[in-house]
Design a protein around this motif. Structure first.
Motif, PDB file in Angstrom:
ATOM      1  N   TRP A  55       0.680  -1.287   0.088  1.00 14.34           N
ATOM      2  CA  TRP A  55      -0.117   0.102   0.044  1.00 14.34           C
ATOM      3  C   TRP A  55       0.973   1.329   0.041  1.00 14.34           C
ATOM      4  N   LYS A  56       1.979   1.265   0.349  1.00 14.58           N
ATOM      5  CA  LYS A  56       2.883   2.517   0.467  1.00 14.58           C
ATOM      6  C   LYS A  56       3.023   3.105  -0.732  1.00 14.58           C
ATOM      7  N   LEU A  57       3.301   2.774  -1.873  1.00 16.98           N
ATOM      8  CA  LEU A  57       3.385   3.406  -3.240  1.00 16.98           C
ATOM      9  C   LEU A  57       1.980   3.871  -3.275  1.00 16.98           C
ATOM     10  N   HIS A  58       1.141   3.190  -3.295  1.00 19.39           N
ATOM     11  CA  HIS A  58      -0.272   3.706  -3.471  1.00 19.39           C
ATOM     12  C   HIS A  58      -0.657   5.052  -2.774  1.00 19.39           C
ATOM     13  N   LEU A  90     -10.241   5.993  -1.542  1.00 21.20           N
ATOM     14  CA  LEU A  90      -9.521   5.867  -2.761  1.00 21.20           C
ATOM     15  C   LEU A  90      -8.495   4.718  -3.042  1.00 21.20           C
ATOM     16  N   LEU A  91      -8.283   4.168  -1.831  1.00 16.12           N
ATOM     17  CA  LEU A  91      -7.572   2.784  -2.098  1.00 16.12           C
ATOM     18  C   LEU A  91      -8.387   1.655  -1.670  1.00 16.12           C
ATOM     19  N   ASP A  92      -9.270   1.188  -2.542  1.00 15.89           N
ATOM     20  CA  ASP A  92     -10.393   0.155  -2.365  1.00 15.89           C
ATOM     21  C   ASP A  92      -9.407  -1.069  -1.906  1.00 15.89           C
ATOM     22  N   GLY A  93     -10.002  -1.785  -0.971  1.00 14.01           N
ATOM     23  CA  GLY A  93      -9.532  -2.974  -0.341  1.00 14.01           C
ATOM     24  C   GLY A  93      -8.402  -2.920   0.838  1.00 14.01           C
ATOM     25  N   VAL A  94      -8.193  -1.769   1.131  1.00 15.17           N
ATOM     26  CA  VAL A  94      -7.153  -1.489   2.156  1.00 15.17           C
ATOM     27  C   VAL A  94      -8.039  -1.403   3.471  1.00 15.17           C
ATOM     28  N   SER A  95      -7.737  -2.103   4.548  1.00 13.83           N
ATOM     29  CA  SER A  95      -8.411  -2.108   5.951  1.00 13.83           C
ATOM     30  C   SER A  95      -7.868  -0.966   6.707  1.00 13.83           C
ATOM     31  N   GLU A  96      -8.832  -0.423   7.519  1.00 15.43           N
ATOM     32  CA  GLU A  96      -8.471   0.646   8.596  1.00 15.43           C
ATOM     33  C   GLU A  96      -6.983   0.352   9.442  1.00 15.43           C
ATOM     34  N   LYS A  97      -6.923  -0.820   9.755  1.00 10.21           N
ATOM     35  CA  LYS A  97      -5.821  -1.303  10.604  1.00 10.21           C
ATOM     36  C   LYS A  97      -4.491  -0.758   9.698  1.00 10.21           C
TER      37      LYS A  97
END
Length: 129
Positions: A23-26, A44-51
């Motif tokens: 996720w960091k590049l995104h 904006l980042l579909d699929g990433v959890s809050e954690k």
């Protein structure tokens, strides 16, 4: 950040330590558009959890490439943005994005040929083993 000995030899390993992971590049791309609130980043980042998003933002903040600003409002508003160091990293990543855009078709074709769908015969051979 990691304390691997290869950081003294190769700046690439240092950079990968900062932006490595799914996720960091995104996040760098999203924050490159300007300051963003947590909820907006998550949308904006579909699929990433809050954690996972919170962990990645904390890592980028500890690396000095992301700034977290808390506004004294009720409820509190928090915005994330790139620091000057983060902006230099974003600029360094632009050629990588351009390369991906330029070679998208070839990379997609290569991925499809290296991961062919299993055929019926192949499934029989596997089960016969």
């Amino acid at each position: 950040m990691s304390s691997d000995a290869d950081h003294t030899v190769c700046g690439m390993s240092l950079a990968i330590d900062v932006v490595g992971g799914k996720w960091k590049l995104h996040l760098m791309w999203v924050l490159g558009a300007g300051p963003q609130r947590f909820g907006q980043i998550r949308r904006l980042l579909d699929g990433v959890s809050e954690k996972v998003l919170a962990e990645n933002l904390r890592h980028l903040e500890s690396a000095g490439v992301v700034h977290r600003e808390i506004f004294p409002e009720i409820p509190p508003r928090v915005e994330y943005s790139l620091t000057q160091l983060g902006e230099t990293l974003r600029l360094a990543l632009e050629p990588l994005e351009s390369w991906g855009d330029e070679h998208r078709a070839a990379l997609s074709a290569a991925a499809h040929t290296s991961n062919p769908a299993p055929s019926a015969n192949r499934a029989v051979n596997i089960s016969a083993s």
